[in-house]
Every structure is written in structure tokens, then in C-alpha cells.
Design an enzyme around this catalytic site. Structure first.
Site, PDB file in Angstrom:
ATOM      1  N   GLY A 120       0.721  -1.142  -0.045  1.00 16.29           N
ATOM      2  CA  GLY A 120       0.080   0.085  -0.107  1.00 16.29           C
ATOM      3  C   GLY A 120       0.741   1.122  -0.073  1.00 16.29           C
ATOM      4  O   GLY A 120       2.077   1.173  -0.327  1.00 16.29           O
ATOM      5  N   CYS A 121       0.356   2.463   0.412  1.00 14.69           N
ATOM      6  CA  CYS A 121       0.879   3.726   0.403  1.00 14.69           C
ATOM      7  C   CYS A 121       2.454   3.653   1.333  1.00 14.69           C
ATOM      8  O   CYS A 121       2.228   3.015   2.374  1.00 14.69           O
ATOM      9  CB  CYS A 121      -0.116   4.839   0.905  1.00 14.69           C
ATOM     10  SG  CYS A 121       0.764   6.385   1.232  1.00 14.69           S
TER      11      CYS A 121
END
Length: 171
Positions: free
Chosen positions: A12-13
Site C-alpha cells: 500500500g501507500c
């Protein structure tokens, strides 16, 4: 000569991943960037196929690769393909970029333990692939949540999440 080792993970981020992983015992340094894609010198605005990733330098006398992976699986959902929270796309895929055969073995073994544990609602979709070039992200992305503590993240520690070994996991 340094006895430190490297690990490259994507989940993810990269802001949230870095913020939590950098605080783990034995982690010497982290940097966020891009890997696993098609172009050289990717940027935040142009990184086709690359995953937002974190390169971790750690001291094997204080922690090991397995411990880093167990924490990695605790702080992101490895059962959703190309998505973490509101972030959708291949940039946000779950991936382990191994640097040697031992890391590959440990990664596959850890994934088998996660799958057997029943701690997540589905099977792990985390990619396990050889590490390629790691491209450091722009300065404004490094240690982002340290500078902007109320910034966006979709990563959260799950304090009661404890990965049993397969022999101890539910059938």
C-alpha cells in the site's frame, strides 16, 4: 564492513509502511521508493507497474527477516489484490521483493503460516518476486508521517495479531 541486511516490501501507500516499520527494533534505516515496474527513474507521477515500496536496512543481531515479515503482514491486508484501504491500483499491491534465496524461502514459509493461521479472511495474494532496481522516491515522500503526523495512512498495528507457526495454526 557492515553486517546490516536489506529487505524490500510493498503493502500500500509507502508513507504508512515506513512510519510503522522504522520504529521496529533492529531497523537501522528506511527509505521509500518504487520497484517492480517498467521504467527507469520513476517518479510519483510516472511509475507504471512499480509498487510503492520501502527499503529496510536492519541489523540481523537485533531482528531477523521473519520478524520483519510478520510485522509487515500485521500492518496491511495481504488478502486484497492491488488495494489497501482507499488506495487502488498496482502501485498499492502487496509484494515481497527478495534479495536472495534465503529471503525467498522465509517469505514463502511466512505466507504459508499466514494462510494457515486464519488471521485474515482470505488467502494471501502477496507477490514474491526477485528484487530489481529500487528507485528512491522524491524527498517530500521520505519520512512523510514523521513530518506530517496527521497525514494519510491506511496502515495500523493490530496488537493482538500473533502469527503461530503452521504446526500450531488452525487446521
Amino acid at each position: 564492513m557492515s553486517d546490516h541486511k536489506k529487505a524490500i516490501l510493498a503493502g500500500g501507500c509507502f508513507w504508512g509502511m515506513q512510519d510503522l516499520i522504522r520504529k521496529q527494533p533492529g531497523v537501522v534505516s528506511t527509505r521509500v521508493g518504487y520497484t517492480g515496474g517498467q521504467n527507469d527513474h520513476p517518479t510519483y507521477r510516472n511509475h507504471p507497474g512499480h509498487a510503492e515500496s520501502i527499503e529496510i536496512t536492519y541489523d540481523p543481531a537485533q531482528t531477523d527477516y521473519r520478524a520483519l515479515l510478520e510485522f509487515f503482514f500485521q500492518i496491511h491486508d495481504p488478502t486484497t489484490k492491488n488495494r489497501q484501504g482507499n488506495d487502488v491500483g498496482t502501485s498499492y499491491r502487496s509484494a515481497i521483493f527478495y534479495v536472495d534465496d534465503e529471503q525467498k524461502r522465509v517469505a514463502l514459509d511466512t505466507i504459508a503460516d499466514v494462510d494457515a493461521s486464519g488471521l485474515w479472511p482470505g488467502k494471501v495474494v502477496t507477490e514474491v518476486t526477485p528484487a530489481g532496481e529500487f528507485w528512491e522516491a522524491e524527498p517530500e515522500h521520505q519520512d512523510y508521517l514523521e513530518r506530517m503526523p496527521w497525514g494519510y495512512t491506511c496502515h495500523f498495528p493490530r496488537p493482538d495479531w500473533k502469527l503461530p507457526k503452521r504446526a500450531d495454526a488452525k487446521a
